[in-house]
Design a protein around this motif. Structure first.
Motif, short mmCIF file in Angstrom:
data_model
loop_
_atom_site.label_atom_id
_atom_site.label_comp_id
_atom_site.label_asym_id
_atom_site.label_seq_id
_atom_site.Cartn_x
_atom_site.Cartn_y
_atom_site.Cartn_z
N LYS A 93 0.87 -1.18 0.00
CA LYS A 93 0.00 0.00 0.00
C LYS A 93 0.90 1.23 0.00
O LYS A 93 1.91 1.22 0.69
N ALA A 96 -2.36 -1.07 -5.12
CA ALA A 96 -3.51 -1.96 -4.92
C ALA A 96 -3.12 -3.44 -4.86
O ALA A 96 -4.00 -4.29 -4.70
N ILE A 99 -4.60 -5.60 -1.92
CA ILE A 99 -6.07 -5.63 -2.01
C ILE A 99 -6.50 -6.52 -3.16
O ILE A 99 -7.37 -7.38 -3.00
N ARG A 110 -15.90 -6.65 -6.01
CA ARG A 110 -15.39 -5.36 -5.53
C ARG A 110 -16.49 -4.47 -4.93
O ARG A 110 -16.21 -3.68 -4.04
N VAL A 114 -14.82 -3.61 1.42
CA VAL A 114 -14.41 -2.32 1.97
C VAL A 114 -13.02 -2.50 2.58
O VAL A 114 -12.70 -3.56 3.13
N MET A 115 -12.18 -1.47 2.44
CA MET A 115 -10.85 -1.46 3.07
C MET A 115 -10.91 -0.55 4.27
O MET A 115 -11.35 0.60 4.16
N ASP A 123 -3.75 3.25 3.23
CA ASP A 123 -4.97 2.46 3.20
C ASP A 123 -6.05 3.05 2.29
O ASP A 123 -6.63 2.35 1.46
N SER A 127 -7.22 1.76 -1.51
CA SER A 127 -8.61 1.36 -1.79
C SER A 127 -9.13 2.04 -3.06
O SER A 127 -9.81 1.42 -3.87
N ILE A 132 -12.43 0.09 -4.65
CA ILE A 132 -13.35 -0.34 -3.60
C ILE A 132 -13.59 0.81 -2.61
O ILE A 132 -12.85 1.78 -2.60
N SER A 134 -13.89 2.64 1.17
CA SER A 134 -12.91 2.71 2.25
C SER A 134 -13.52 3.24 3.53
O SER A 134 -14.50 3.99 3.51
#
Length: 175
Positions: A93, A96, A99, A110, A114-115, A123, A127, A132, A134
């Motif tokens: 990170k 991506a 993830i 997707r 959620v991240m 982070d 995301s 996606i 976040s």
């Protein structure tokens, strides 16, 4: 790069403020969660009872939880061993890679992922790159490992630009 790349979809006080019924209502069936200062304090690898209860709630609701961390395999494995969750280490990170690896490994959609993390620079940015939603959480402790301190300095500048454009980011008790 746009300031929007660092804007979280949601902001909550802590990971355990995310309730299963709220997540499911939002169509979220998988949570990718940062490790240090999000799931556990970076200097307390055993976590807390609140985190254990939160993980149990997610399991009962059939919501998958996968840790996505930039830390080494051995560090993450040791930290999550007693939680019974899978992980992706060396996630790289704000890219991506980690993830995407988790999404591909488990066949997640997707739109249903959620991240969750405590840093805009890693982070939240990752995301966005992965396409996606976040969730930004407050760091569990005020201190950071040495390698995070530089990101926090940069983050303050980005935070100011976000608030200039969108107003103050308010942490909620849920989503």
């Amino acid at each position: 790069m746009s300031i929007d790349d660092y804007r979280p979809t949601f902001a909550v006080g802590a990971v355990y403020d995310l309730k299963a019924e709220d997540l499911l209502r939002q169509g979220i069936h998988a949570i990718l969660v940062d490790l240090d200062n999000t799931l556990i304090a970076w200097n307390n690898p055993d976590g807390t009872q609140e985190v254990r209860a939160w993980l149990d709630e997610m399991t009962m609701a059939d919501i998958s939880v996968v840790v996505i961390s930039n830390n080494s395999h051995s560090r993450v494995e040791r930290a999550v061993a007693h939680f019974g969750v899978d992980f992706v280490s060396r996630a790289m990170k704000p890219f991506a890679r980690g993830i995407n690896a988790a999404i591909e490994r488990y066949g997640f959609n997707r739109d249903e992922v959620v991240m969750v993390g405590d840093q805009l620079m890693t982070d939240i940015r990752a995301s966005h790159r992965a396409g996606i939603r976040s969730v930004l959480v407050k760091p569990l402790v005020r201190t950071d490992a040495w390698n995070t301190q530089f990101n926090r300095w940069r983050e303050r500048r980005v935070w100011a630009k976000l608030e200039e454009k969108y107003g103050k980011i308010e942490y909620q008790k849920g989503i």
